[in-house]
Design an enzyme around this catalytic site. Structure first.
Site, PDB file in Angstrom:
ATOM      1  N   ASP A   1      25.791  -2.609  13.006  1.00  0.00           N
ATOM      2  CA  ASP A   1      26.522  -1.827  12.023  1.00  0.00           C
ATOM      3  C   ASP A   1      25.732  -1.856  10.723  1.00  0.00           C
ATOM      4  O   ASP A   1      24.548  -2.204  10.709  1.00  0.00           O
ATOM      5  CB  ASP A   1      27.970  -2.302  11.871  1.00  0.00           C
ATOM      6  CG  ASP A   1      28.103  -3.683  11.239  1.00  0.00           C
ATOM      7  OD1 ASP A   1      27.099  -4.234  10.747  1.00  0.00           O
ATOM      8  OD2 ASP A   1      29.229  -4.211  11.234  1.00  0.00           O
TER       9      ASP A   1
ATOM     10  N   ARG B   1      40.513  -2.035   8.862  1.00  0.00           N
ATOM     11  CA  ARG B   1      39.597  -2.524   7.820  1.00  0.00           C
ATOM     12  C   ARG B   1      39.234  -1.373   6.888  1.00  0.00           C
ATOM     13  O   ARG B   1      38.508  -0.459   7.279  1.00  0.00           O
ATOM     14  CB  ARG B   1      38.332  -3.131   8.431  1.00  0.00           C
ATOM     15  CG  ARG B   1      37.336  -3.576   7.349  1.00  0.00           C
ATOM     16  CD  ARG B   1      36.279  -4.570   7.821  1.00  0.00           C
ATOM     17  NE  ARG B   1      35.319  -4.007   8.739  1.00  0.00           N
ATOM     18  CZ  ARG B   1      34.159  -4.607   9.066  1.00  0.00           C
ATOM     19  NH1 ARG B   1      33.848  -5.781   8.533  1.00  0.00           N
ATOM     20  NH2 ARG B   1      33.348  -4.041   9.935  1.00  0.00           N
TER      21      ARG B   1
END
Length: 527
Positions: free
Chosen positions: A439, A160
């Site tokens: 996150d 990613r």
């Protein structure tokens, strides 16, 4: 080094194997071709936000109705190692994490250079070193007397890159920063495409934060160009797009269409989606959400979003991936651990029953739970034939749920916001806090919710008005809580004071910053 390219970050041992002249020239070529488009699309984001702030609603794109109404187009079928994705594990790209994730028993590992990684120069480049070795199947580690190597069978690797909004401050082309997305993508595909193909896989990517089908078209053009430059057949690069923005949900079908030669799936990125909902409706006091803990996947607008993603994907032959339950195993507390496992199990049962083709977990200890659920409820490799009934309306996707707005919720936002940002400033992107894996979306929800509550003059259930004085007071209180919890590390290396300053400044600002990582990156990491 090619003319016009400048690297300002430290060149540590091993970095020269990633930052080769040829690789940097490849990244620079992509920059020259596509940076003007990226800048234009970022400007369009600002215009769209100004339109919504002026009181206009959000709806499906009228100019793309012919794409949505055409019953015949389909995406390219998935490659063999992406046909069964029932469990995917996610995490940052540090060396031990990469090895453990690949060995976890999950079908796929999403190696995250975005929200699960702090964008320091060393984290980004060392992450590329680790992913290069993982793609080659040679990654290993000796740590504290223990050896880490890959099992004979490992998860499929998916990278990613960063979103379109972030720059890489340490690579300049003709004096101009390159996009973090192009830097991450370019180095990964340049170094690893052929090694992955030789091992029966391919260069696969998760694409974050898309807000418009033209942003997907930009990625598709970059994929096509990269394949041509590297002499790879069309469709070699495959992508999964995270539908983690509210504008992106309204363009899910168009995103599939723009990437139809390269896309395999969409993913329900639930935490960033909540953040995006708040950001999109930042100026609308009728769209204020309750406490973060009350905004679950079962509240109506989130349930409708998930069904919309599954329906859109399966209609077009793409997989629909579920999101990440933030619960993680709890050490030394069997009751709390069982509650966490039960919450994950229920979340995965909801996803599998809805029609998702797989799901995310944040910890190797949860792979088995997710696998058991999907093995039981999805005995086939996927369930592309399952199409939820109905269709999503703008009201379905935008009507906020009822729920509590409490001082405890405000306090938790501040505590977690400080704790996460402090870890981010220390170079950690994925952080266990209060038995949840957090996150960057965590801090984004926390600070945007408090900003919106403040400017909307929200009165909490206990009678407190959310204003600057209340936020200041609770921030000071939570700094004391963190100081008591971490002791000497509070002042030395903990970064808690700096984190509180970042959080407080953003929450009390006159205008809502689109991403907290933009000003924080400039202040702490770009030098």
């Amino acid at each position: 080094m090619a003319t016009g390219i400048e690297i300002t970050g430290a060149l540590r041992p091993g970095y020269e194997t990633i930052l080769t002249d040829a690789a940097l020239a490849f990244v620079a070529q992509l920059h020259h071709m596509y940076e003007p488009t990226r800048r234009s699309l970022l400007g369009a984001r600002e215009q769209h936000q100004a339109w919504w702030n002026a009181g206009h609603g959000i709806d499906f794109a009228g100019e793309m109705s012919s794409v949505r109404d055409d019953p015949f187009w389909q995406v390219r079928p998935a490659p063999h190692d992406l046909t069964d994705r029932r469990v995917e594990i996610t995490g940052p790209c540090d060396r031990k994490m990469v090895i453990n994730a690949l060995n976890s028993g999950a079908q796929c590992f999403m190696a995250c250079l975005e929200d699960a990684s702090a964008p320091t120069w060393d984290v980004m480049v060392q992450g590329q070193v680790n992913l290069r070795d993982a793609a080659a199947g040679t990654i290993s580690l000796e740590d504290k007397g223990k050896s880490y190597t890959l099992n004979p069978k490992t998860a499929t690797l998916i990278a990613r890159p960063r979103g379109w909004h972030l720059d890489e401050a340490h690579m300049l082309v003709d004096g101009e920063r390159v996009s973090g997305a192009i830097f991450d993508f370019g180095l990964y595909v340049f170094h690893n495409a052929r090694a992955l193909l030789a091992r029966g896989s391919g260069p696969y990517f998760y694409l974050p934060k898309l807000e418009h089908y033209l942003e997907a078209r930009l990625w598709n053009n970059i994929f096509t160009t990269a394949q041509s430059m590297l002499d790879l057949p069309l469709g070699t690069i495959r992508a999964t797009v995270l539908i983690e923005t509210l504008p992106g949900a309204f363009m899910a079908e168009e995103i599939l269409y723009e990437l139809r030669d390269h896309i395999t799936a969409l993913n329900c990125g639930r935490w960033d989606y909540i953040f995006s909902y708040i950001k999109t409706f930042q100026a609308d006091p009728d769209k204020v959400l309750p406490d973060r803990a009350a905004v679950t996947m079962t509240v109506p607008f989130m349930a409708k979003y998930a069904a919309h993603v599954v329906r859109t994907c399966h209609k077009r032959g793409a997989h629909a991936m579920g999101g990440m339950s933030a619960f993680i195993p709890v050490k030394d507390d069997e009751a709390a651990n069982e509650r966490a496992f039960a919450a994950v199990r229920a979340d995965k049962e909801r996803e599998a029953s809805l029609g998702h083709d797989g799901t995310w977990v944040a910890h190797p200890g949860l792979v088995g739970i997710a696998r058991e659920v999907f093995d039981r409820l999805m005995p086939t490799p996927n369930q592309l034939s399952v199409i939820p009934e109905g269709h999503a309306t703008a009201a379905d996707l935008t009507t906020p749920p009822d729920g509590p707005k409490t001082l405890a919720g405000l306090t938790n936002n501040i505590n977690v916001g400080i704790g996460y940002i402090a870890a981010w400033l220390r170079g950690q992107g994925a952080v266990p806090l209060h038995n949840l894996m957090e996150d960057a979306a965590t801090a984004e929800i926390s600070r945007t919710q408090l900003w919106q509550w403040r400017v909307s003059d929200v009165v909490l259930d206990g009678g407190e008005t959310v204003d600057a004085a209340l936020i200041d007071r609770v921030t000071d209180e939570q700094l004391a809580v963190w100081k008591a919890a971490v002791g000497d590390n509070f002042f030395a290396t903990g970064k808690y004071l700096e984190a509180a300053d970042v959080f407080r400044t953003l929450v009390l600002a006159d205008e809502l910053a689109p991403f907290l990582t933009l000003p924080a990156y400039e202040h702490y990491f770009a030098g």
